[in-house]
Scaffold this motif. Structure first.
Motif, PDB file in Angstrom:
ATOM      1  N   ALA A  27      34.451  79.917  44.594  1.00 38.39           N
ATOM      2  CA  ALA A  27      33.055  80.354  44.644  1.00 38.39           C
ATOM      3  C   ALA A  27      32.221  79.598  43.616  1.00 38.39           C
ATOM      4  CB  ALA A  27      32.975  81.861  44.396  1.00 38.39           C
ATOM      5  N   ARG A  28      32.797  79.376  42.442  1.00 36.08           N
ATOM      6  CA  ARG A  28      32.084  78.645  41.394  1.00 36.08           C
ATOM      7  C   ARG A  28      31.852  77.197  41.812  1.00 36.08           C
ATOM      8  NH1 ARG A  28      33.320  76.518  35.902  1.00 36.08           N
ATOM      9  NH2 ARG A  28      31.668  77.259  34.514  1.00 36.08           N
ATOM     10  N   ARG A  29      32.839  76.587  42.470  1.00 34.50           N
ATOM     11  CA  ARG A  29      32.666  75.224  42.968  1.00 34.50           C
ATOM     12  C   ARG A  29      31.562  75.164  44.020  1.00 34.50           C
ATOM     13  NH1 ARG A  29      38.304  72.248  44.396  1.00 34.50           N
ATOM     14  NH2 ARG A  29      36.761  70.817  45.279  1.00 34.50           N
ATOM     15  N   PHE A  30      31.538  76.153  44.895  1.00 35.14           N
ATOM     16  CA  PHE A  30      30.520  76.195  45.943  1.00 35.14           C
ATOM     17  C   PHE A  30      29.127  76.276  45.326  1.00 35.14           C
ATOM     18  CE2 PHE A  30      27.936  78.744  48.955  1.00 35.14           C
ATOM     19  CZ  PHE A  30      27.943  77.864  50.033  1.00 35.14           C
ATOM     20  N   VAL A  35      23.882  73.849  43.021  1.00 33.71           N
ATOM     21  CA  VAL A  35      23.141  73.465  41.816  1.00 33.71           C
ATOM     22  C   VAL A  35      22.911  71.959  41.800  1.00 33.71           C
ATOM     23  CG1 VAL A  35      23.253  73.326  39.291  1.00 33.71           C
ATOM     24  CG2 VAL A  35      23.916  75.441  40.465  1.00 33.71           C
ATOM     25  N   ASN A  36      23.944  71.187  42.131  1.00 35.94           N
ATOM     26  CA  ASN A  36      23.820  69.732  42.133  1.00 35.94           C
ATOM     27  C   ASN A  36      22.803  69.256  43.163  1.00 35.94           C
ATOM     28  OD1 ASN A  36      25.731  69.483  40.124  1.00 35.94           O
ATOM     29  ND2 ASN A  36      27.428  69.171  41.546  1.00 35.94           N
ATOM     30  N   SER A  39      19.393  73.270  45.201  1.00 40.35           N
ATOM     31  CA  SER A  39      18.968  74.210  46.240  1.00 40.35           C
ATOM     32  C   SER A  39      19.245  75.686  45.982  1.00 40.35           C
ATOM     33  CB  SER A  39      19.621  73.816  47.570  1.00 40.35           C
ATOM     34  OG  SER A  39      21.036  73.783  47.450  1.00 40.35           O
ATOM     35  N   PRO A  40      19.758  76.111  44.814  1.00 41.09           N
ATOM     36  CA  PRO A  40      20.013  77.552  44.648  1.00 41.09           C
ATOM     37  C   PRO A  40      18.782  78.422  44.888  1.00 41.09           C
ATOM     38  CG  PRO A  40      21.021  76.325  42.865  1.00 41.09           C
ATOM     39  CD  PRO A  40      20.172  75.352  43.628  1.00 41.09           C
ATOM     40  N   ALA A  41      17.610  77.940  44.475  1.00 41.08           N
ATOM     41  CA  ALA A  41      16.398  78.747  44.633  1.00 41.08           C
ATOM     42  C   ALA A  41      15.996  78.891  46.092  1.00 41.08           C
ATOM     43  CB  ALA A  41      15.261  78.123  43.833  1.00 41.08           C
ATOM     44  N   ASP A  42      16.482  77.995  46.952  1.00 37.45           N
ATOM     45  CA  ASP A  42      16.158  78.059  48.380  1.00 37.45           C
ATOM     46  C   ASP A  42      17.109  78.972  49.151  1.00 37.45           C
ATOM     47  OD1 ASP A  42      14.148  76.173  47.946  1.00 37.45           O
ATOM     48  OD2 ASP A  42      15.539  74.500  48.271  1.00 37.45           O
ATOM     49  N   ARG A  94      23.885  97.716  43.352  1.00 35.95           N
ATOM     50  CA  ARG A  94      22.522  97.191  43.555  1.00 35.95           C
ATOM     51  C   ARG A  94      22.405  96.332  44.813  1.00 35.95           C
ATOM     52  NH1 ARG A  94      20.523  95.329  37.470  1.00 35.95           N
ATOM     53  NH2 ARG A  94      20.799  97.371  36.455  1.00 35.95           N
ATOM     54  N   ARG A  95      23.555  95.901  45.331  1.00 36.08           N
ATOM     55  CA  ARG A  95      23.582  94.999  46.489  1.00 36.08           C
ATOM     56  C   ARG A  95      22.741  93.758  46.227  1.00 36.08           C
ATOM     57  NH1 ARG A  95      23.487  99.123  51.735  1.00 36.08           N
ATOM     58  NH2 ARG A  95      25.275 100.378  51.051  1.00 36.08           N
ATOM     59  N   GLN A  96      22.956  93.229  45.073  1.00 36.12           N
ATOM     60  CA  GLN A  96      22.252  92.020  44.652  1.00 36.12           C
ATOM     61  C   GLN A  96      23.098  91.288  43.621  1.00 36.12           C
ATOM     62  OE1 GLN A  96      18.846  91.919  41.707  1.00 36.12           O
ATOM     63  NE2 GLN A  96      17.670  91.543  43.597  1.00 36.12           N
ATOM     64  N   LEU A  97      23.172  89.953  43.719  1.00 34.92           N
ATOM     65  CA  LEU A  97      23.859  89.176  42.694  1.00 34.92           C
ATOM     66  C   LEU A  97      22.960  88.033  42.242  1.00 34.92           C
ATOM     67  CD1 LEU A  97      24.955  86.299  44.022  1.00 34.92           C
ATOM     68  CD2 LEU A  97      26.814  87.728  44.848  1.00 34.92           C
ATOM     69  N   LEU A  98      23.312  87.450  41.110  1.00 28.35           N
ATOM     70  CA  LEU A  98      22.562  86.330  40.552  1.00 28.35           C
ATOM     71  C   LEU A  98      23.298  85.042  40.882  1.00 28.35           C
ATOM     72  CD1 LEU A  98      21.624  87.793  37.048  1.00 28.35           C
ATOM     73  CD2 LEU A  98      20.155  87.587  39.058  1.00 28.35           C
ATOM     74  N   LEU A  99      22.838  84.335  41.890  1.00 29.50           N
ATOM     75  CA  LEU A  99      23.474  83.089  42.288  1.00 29.50           C
ATOM     76  C   LEU A  99      23.372  82.080  41.151  1.00 29.50           C
ATOM     77  CD1 LEU A  99      24.840  81.969  44.880  1.00 29.50           C
ATOM     78  CD2 LEU A  99      22.652  80.886  45.422  1.00 29.50           C
ATOM     79  N   ALA A 100      24.501  81.506  40.776  1.00 32.58           N
ATOM     80  CA  ALA A 100      24.583  80.572  39.642  1.00 32.58           C
ATOM     81  C   ALA A 100      24.107  81.222  38.348  1.00 32.58           C
ATOM     82  CB  ALA A 100      23.784  79.299  39.920  1.00 32.58           C
ATOM     83  N   GLY A 101      24.098  82.576  38.313  1.00 34.25           N
ATOM     84  CA  GLY A 101      23.703  83.293  37.121  1.00 34.25           C
ATOM     85  C   GLY A 101      22.216  83.392  36.905  1.00 34.25           C
ATOM     86  N   GLU A 102      21.400  82.875  37.852  1.00 35.40           N
ATOM     87  CA  GLU A 102      19.959  82.820  37.629  1.00 35.40           C
ATOM     88  C   GLU A 102      19.125  83.306  38.807  1.00 35.40           C
ATOM     89  OE1 GLU A 102      18.882  78.873  36.599  1.00 35.40           O
ATOM     90  OE2 GLU A 102      20.107  78.812  34.775  1.00 35.40           O
ATOM     91  N   HIS A 103      19.569  83.072  40.027  1.00 31.64           N
ATOM     92  CA  HIS A 103      18.720  83.303  41.188  1.00 31.64           C
ATOM     93  C   HIS A 103      19.156  84.564  41.922  1.00 31.64           C
ATOM     94  CE1 HIS A 103      17.183  79.259  40.522  1.00 31.64           C
ATOM     95  NE2 HIS A 103      18.438  78.841  40.475  1.00 31.64           N
TER      96      HIS A 103
END
Length: 452
Positions: A27-30, A35-36, A39-42, A94-103
């Motif tokens: 999951a971290r690699r994905f 991030v590279n 596109s995380p914000a999209d 909460r049914r919510q996570l922070l993608l890459a710790g930020e989004h």
């Protein structure tokens, strides 16, 4: 691809390297790819599909939680186990996570993590990650495989059959080659592995890194000995290491005192693993108690034990583990528990023989004995939890490893069945083994023991 000692011994959290550490890394690699790409914000949503053994026993092994933590960018080596449990519960509520710790993205574990019993072609432990944009169109899709011991490969790596890019000074592919190289160079097996690690760029951190692994093993044992109560899950298994250790401290007169401690050390590690604590894959989490227990035996009960011996022990064990990784498997989902507990028993037996002064031939003999008497061992965790029979199985295999080392040291290294033959037999046995005995909880004890 050359396997380093730090691949076989990595610090992570329980309860399963292939079901917890591997999926978290995948999951971290994905997320790293997102991030590279910038596109995380999209991304508005992520779906994760878990196949084979991951789908069958993932819930009991903590795989969904590991995936969620990995999507947030967590590293299994550094994340605090208590914080991990808290964060997984929070994401679920909460049914919510922070993608890459930020989004922040909406994420419902019950809907966005799909469990399937179907095995994928390359390896049973397959994972498919798909990221979607706000209108539901796929942004990125990747397939990963958790192949045992926390190792993860993606679909491109799985399709590759390329030779190693690093030229090792002492390449070996079989136990026979390993012994021959040591005898021809008049050195220990650990010296060969050390030289290879230098070529892999690990020379500067080799000793300190191995002693850090030993420190993590000791910390794990200490936590296991200090903690009592009931393990999490439907089986309500009582911890025993703490109680047994107290009993041993009260009465030191038993002639099997040292061996009883070996049992307790293994129980302590695997109880910590079952509770989701920090352990060292050795070479997997399901078999994480064997090498630490036998190494504790060396450290506490062998008079001349020192840190040089600890380093030799781990380097020798790694050499044996590399043979299993290259020529068979260390994945319970692929070959059953013979690939996990059997491999660990073999690694510990050979390593102990080495630090007790064994020749390379005696080390190979000890390793062969260690795996030969674990051939055919199934992986049938009751309730999908790494508790029954896993915890006791580590304790028994630890004692077996010591017996194997001592038996080999009584001989001169000459024996009828080679380590290479035993490893091939383990691979062939795993191929013949019914899928229900490969970490699915659909056969064996898992089928015949009632979960209450």
């Amino acid at each position: 691809m050359a396997v380093s000692v730090f691949d076989l011994f990595s610090i992570g959290i329980g309860p399963s390297s292939s079901h917890t550490v591997g999926p978290m890394r995948a999951a971290r690699r994905f997320v790293g790819l997102l991030v590279n790409d910038g596109s995380p914000a999209d991304v508005a949503g992520v779906r994760v599909e878990l196949y084979g053994s991951l789908g069958a026993t993932g819930a009991g092994h903590g795989t969904p939680g590991a995936v969620m933590l990995g999507l947030e960018g967590a590293d299994p080596e550094s994340i605090d186990p208590d914080e991990a449990r808290r964060r997984v519960a929070e994401i679920g509520e909460r049914r919510q996570l922070l993608l890459a710790g930020e989004h922040p993205i909406a994420f419902d574990p019950a809907a966005d993590i799909v469990l399937s019993l179907r095995a994928m072609d390359f390896h049973s432990n397959g994972m498919v990650f798909t990221a979607f944009d706000p209108i539901g169109a796929p942004v990125l899709r990747r397939v990963y495989y958790s192949v045992g011991g926390g190792f993860v490969v993606d679909e491109d790596e799985a399709a590759e059959d390329a030779p190693d890019q690093v030229a090792l000074p002492f390449p070996f592919h079989t136990g026979a080659e390993l012994v021959r190289l040591a005898e021809e160079n008049r050195c220990r097996i650990a010296d060969l592995v050390s030289a290879n690690e230098q070529a892999l760029g690990n020379g500067a951190r080799l000793r300190t890194g191995l002693l850090r692994i030993w420190s993590a093993m000791r910390d794990c044992v200490a936590r296991g000995l200090a903690t009592d109560g009931t393990l999490p899950g439907s089986l309500h298994v009582q911890r025993r290491a703490h109680v047994l250790a107290e009993a041993l401290e009260r009465d030191r007169s038993d002639p099997l005192y040292a061996m009883d401690w070996v049992t307790v050390y293994a129980l302590a590690v695997n109880e910590e693993n079952a509770a989701g604590g920090r352990v060292v894959t050795a070479p997997t989490n399901g078999a994480a108690g064997i090498i630490p227990a036998v190494l504790h035996y060396y450290w506490r009960f062998v008079p001349e034990a020192d840190e040089d011996g600890v380093v030799e022990f781990l380097l020798t064990a790694a050499a044996i583990g590399q043979l299993f990784k290259a020529n068979a498997s260390i994945s319970g989902a692929e070959v059953g528990c013979q690939g996990e507990v059997g491999s660990a028993c073999s690694m510990a037996a050979g390593a102990l023989a080495a630090v007790l002064g064994g020749t390379p031939a005696q080390v190979e003999n000890a390793a062969e004995i260690g795996i030969e008497h674990n051939l055919g061992l199934t992986c049938d965790p009751v309730g999908g939890l790494v508790q029954i029979p896993c915890i006791e199985r580590n304790a028994i295999a630890s004692v077996k490893a010591i017996a194997a080392a001592r038996l080999a040291l009584f001989g001169d290294g000459t024996h009828r069945v080679s380590l290479d033959t035993a490893i091939k037999t383990m691979r062939d046995t795993g191929a013949d083994m019914a899928e229900k005995y490969k970490e699915t909880s659909l056969g064996g004890l898992a089928l015949n023991v009632v979960e209450c």
